[in-house]
Every structure is written in structure tokens, then in C-alpha cells.
Design an enzyme around this catalytic site. Structure first.
Site: not given
Length: 468
Positions: A56, A337
Site C-alpha cells: 500500500c 495502511h
């Protein structure tokens, strides 16, 4: 590039004369694509990137760079190939090729399906082996390595000059800064430098003699500390002021004064000598004292007209910026994230890029990126209805027992009469014993020379048990 993939261009290209150069054809072609994207339901560039396993951080940075107009056009127009061919120091330019190929796919694909950046990842980990595998990584470090790798492959400098130690301290700061920038471009000159690199001025002033020495260094981004205030909210300008705040160097940090020729207490201050076209600001959210903790202070900032002229070394007209992309981290240092918030250069609208998913967002939502997102709790679980238990079991009546049996009382036992004993026997008178015998006096043992008995050796009172 085959026109069969883009049938709407066939007639337009047939009308062009044969004297038109290939670069103009490509430029016209890309311009048509971008214009068409404005009116298309599936606007070009709004394509997600598949997560290959903890990638990510990479996807977030790639989306930010994909929405950087000048860099995107550099790839879509194939202008990078001219710089690749002129740079004999690189081997194949594979990283730049895969990066441009990925952006072309994201901006020319008629499908809205997510793209897998596996071939690009292969090339970036060849250039920077620290990104081999699928461990979590820092997005800022990835951006630095990626821009450095792209720059090295499209550097316009084919032969770097030898370094020299020319003394520039006698020059005025402005002239010194210009000469230092020129020396930098003699070694590092590329489209990447044109866009992302600025120049920082560091001033060191001696508190004893007042002499001020200046150093000029290129920078690719600015890492800003987050100022701490009681109400838990600061502005981006507060962070810039803290970054450029004058610091005192004393004690073990004392530098050597050029004029005094000795270590002196000095003050140090940063200013921006040359602002880049694209300014990358990094918020230092990880605590210096505790690397495992993350600062959740809200940082407020404008989306347009961020005026940084007060931090310029001298008057500058190129210090006002508009925000167009953000790489955002949610979570902690132990895990989190990355997502990207980008303003599409095709439509001017803001979108959230979360790996494979691309969703529209309002500009007001962009301001909330500095706060960690709320944790989504699962819906309450519906419990089953209480179980009906069976009726209590009826036990039988108690059994009637027969009456107890009467036992006869035992008759007392008759004992015999006591036996009569004879009268006691008379003993003779006691015998008279002789008088006691006199024993000698006790013997003295271990008498010392002075007639006293020596003490026994006792352990010292200071002795203690062994320490465990």
C-alpha cells in the site's frame, strides 16, 4: 503505438500530413485522450493498483505521482526516451521504462479494473534491494528512492565534472547560492530535478564575533516537526516556523567558527533559497523520544494558495502553492495502511485511492487526513432466543417404611463381691548410711599466662549471608 487500440483516432491521424513528426503525433494523441477523459464516464487516471502484499505504501506514492501533471505528461508523451538515449551512464533505463509504462496503462486504459504493478516492483527492488519482499515500508523513503532512481536514468549529464574546492565564502549570499546551484546542475540535471528539487540555505552565526557562514544544499523534500500546543491542533505554517526556527548550538554541539578558529556558541537557522516547482512536505508524526509512538495532532492547512514567502531567504514570487496530492498513513508504528488523496488533473475533482478502490471525495474531507480515522467496530452480534427448558420432573412420593422394631432392654449384669486382701506387711527400720566422702577441688583448664581463661573465637557481627 498501434492505432487499432484507439479507433477514435484513426480518422484524425489520416488527415495529418506525412511531414508531421512522431513526437507531435504522440503529443496530439495524448492531448485528445486527456480531453476525451474529461467527458468520459470512466475518466482516465482513475484506476486502482492491486496490493501485491503490504505494498500500500508503494501504491499510495504511485497514485500521487500519476496525478502530477508535468511528470505524467513526461511519461505519456514518451519524452523520457530522449533523455534515456542521451544518458550513456545508465544500462537499460528499465526503472524509468516500467514507471512510464505503468502510468500509460493507468491513463490510457479503457477499463476501470485495477492494475497490477508487479513488473514495476521488480525494477524498483532491483534498484533498491531494501524493497525486496513484502514487508511494510515507509512511503517517504520509497518516494526518495524512486525519484532518485528515475533521476539517475534520465540525467542529462553524461560526464560529470571533477569536484573542486573553490572558495565562495567571500561572495554575497545571493551570488554564492546561484553558483552552488549551477555546480549542482553540472552534475545532476534531469526532468525530475526540474520538478522536485529546491535549494536550502543554512546560516551559522558566531555568538562571539558575529561572523555568519552560509551553506547551500539541494533538497528533495522538507521534513517538518509538528509543533505542540495545548489544544491539540496546529497549522502547517506553525510546522514551517518550527522548522525554520533559530536554534542555539552550545556545549558538545559547538561548531568551529571560521573567523575565531575555535569552537564557539552559535545560532543556526534555515531558510529556503530556491523553491521547487513541486514542494514535497513530510510531517514527522513519529516521536523522537519514543519511536513506537505516533503523534495524532491535527495539522490544518489550506488547499489553495499556501503562501511560504516568509520562509524565503530573499523576496520570491514562486513560493505560493496549491495542494494536489496527499499520501496518508493511518494506524501505528507497529502496523497501518497507506492511502492517497489526489486531485485529478483531468477533472479537478478529488478522489481517494485505496489500493484497488478509487472513490470520489469532497475537498473538505481532505482536511481531515491529519487525524487517525475512527476504528470501525463490528455490528453487534444477535444472540439467539433463550432456550426453553423442560418442565421439572415429578418425583414419586416417598416410600412408607415399616415402624422401627422394639428391642428388649438388656438386663444389668451382676458382678461378684470384692475379694478381701490380707493386712500390709511391716518393713524393718532403715539402715544407717556412713557420712559422705569429701572430693578434691575442680581442675582449672586452659589457663592463660595471666591466670585468665581465653575467650572463644566468635564470628564477626558484620558477617552476613551470601548475596543471591
Amino acid at each position: 503505438m498501434p492505432t487499432s487500440a484507439f479507433p477514435f483516432l484513426k480518422q484524425e491521424m489520416r488527415r495529418k500530413t506525412s511531414t508531421m513528426s512522431g513526437s507531435v503525433l504522440v503529443s496530439t494523441f495524448v492531448g485528445l485522450l486527456i480531453n476525451q477523459a474529461k467527458n468520459s464516464k470512466n475518466a482516465q487516471g482513475l484506476v486502482g493498483l492491486r496490493n501485491l502484499g503490504n505494498t500500500c505504501f508503494m501504491n499510495s506514492i504511485l497514485q500521487c505521482l500519476s496525478n502530477t501533471p508535468n511528470l505524467r505528461d513526461y511519461c505519456l508523451h514518451n519524452s523520457y526516451r530522449r533523455d534515456l538515449s542521451s544518458n550513456s551512464r545508465t544500462n537499460t533505463g528499465a526503472l524509468m521504462e516500467e514507471f512510464a509504462k505503468l502510468l500509460q496503462t493507468m491513463w490510457t486504459s479503457s477499463s476501470s479494473e485495477a492494475v497490477g504493478p508487479s513488473e514495476f516492483k521488480t525494477q524498483i527492488q532491483r534498484y533498491a534491494p531494501r524493497f525486496v519482499g513484502y514487508n511494510q515500508q515507509d512511503a517517504q523513503e520509497f518516494l526518495r528512492f524512486l525519484l532518485d532512481g528515475l533521476h539517475n536514468e534520465v540525467n542529462r549529464v553524461t560526464v560529470r565534472p571533477r569536484g573542486n574546492t573553490e572558495d565562495l565564502d567571500h561572495l554575497p549570499d545571493r551570488e554564492k547560492g546561484e553558483k552552488m546551484w549551477k555546480k549542482y546542475l553540472e552534475r545532476e540535471d534531469s526532468k525530475i530535478v526540474d520538478l522536485f528539487v529546491g535549494q536550502l540555505k543554512s546560516s551559522l552565526t558566531c555568538s562571539t564575533c558575529g561572523y555568519c557562514s552560509t551553506v547551500f544544499d539541494p533538497f528533495w523534500d522538507l521534513s517538518l516537526p509538528i509543533s505542540k500546543k495545548g489544544y491539540g491542533e496546529v497549522s502547517l505554517m506553525d510546522c514551517m516556523r518550527l522548522f525554520t526556527k533559530e536554534d542555539v548550538l552550545d556545549g558538545d554541539e559547538k561548531p568551529t567558527c571560521y573567523r575565531c578558529k575555535a569552537r564557539r556558541r552559535c545560532t543556526k537557522k534555515f531558510t529556503v533559497q530556491k523553491f521547487p516547482k513541486i514542494l514535497v512536505l513530510h510531517l514527522k508524526r513519529f516521536s523522537e523520544a519514543r519511536r513506537t509512538s505516533k503523534l495524532s495532532t491535527f495539522v490544518n492547512f489550506p488547499l489553495e494558495k499556501l503562501d511560504l514567502r516568509e520562509f524565503a531567504s530573499e523576496n520570491s514570487i514562486n513560493a505560493v502553492y496549491n495542494l494536489y496530492a496527499v499520501s496518508n498513513h493511518s494506524g501505528t508504528t507497529m502496523g497501518g495502511h497507506y492511502t492517497a488523496y489526489c486531485r485529478s488533473p483531468a477533472s479537478g475533482e478529488w478522489y481517494t485511492f485505496n489500493d484497488s478502490r478509487v472513490t470520489p471525495m469532497s475537498s473538505s474531507q481532505v482536511r481531515s487526513i491529519s487525524l487517525p480515522p475512527p476504528v470501525s467496530l463490528p455490528s453487534p452480534v444477535s444472540l439467539p432466543s433463550p432456550v426453553s427448558l423442560p418442565s421439572p420432573v415429578s418425583l414419586p412420593s416417598p416410600v412408607s417404611l415399616p415402624p422401627p422394631v422394639s428391642l428388649p432392654s438388656p438386663s444389668p449384669v451382676s458382678l461378684p463381691s470384692p475379694v478381701s486382701l490380707p493386712p500390709p506387711v511391716s518393713l524393718p527400720s532403715p539402715v544407717s548410711l556412713p557420712p559422705p566422702v569429701s572430693l578434691p577441688s575442680p581442675v582449672s583448664l586452659c589457663t592463660a599466662a595471666n591466670g585468665t581463661v581465653p575467650d572463644c573465637a566468635l564470628p564477626s557481627s558484620s558477617a552476613t549471608s551470601p548475596q543471591h
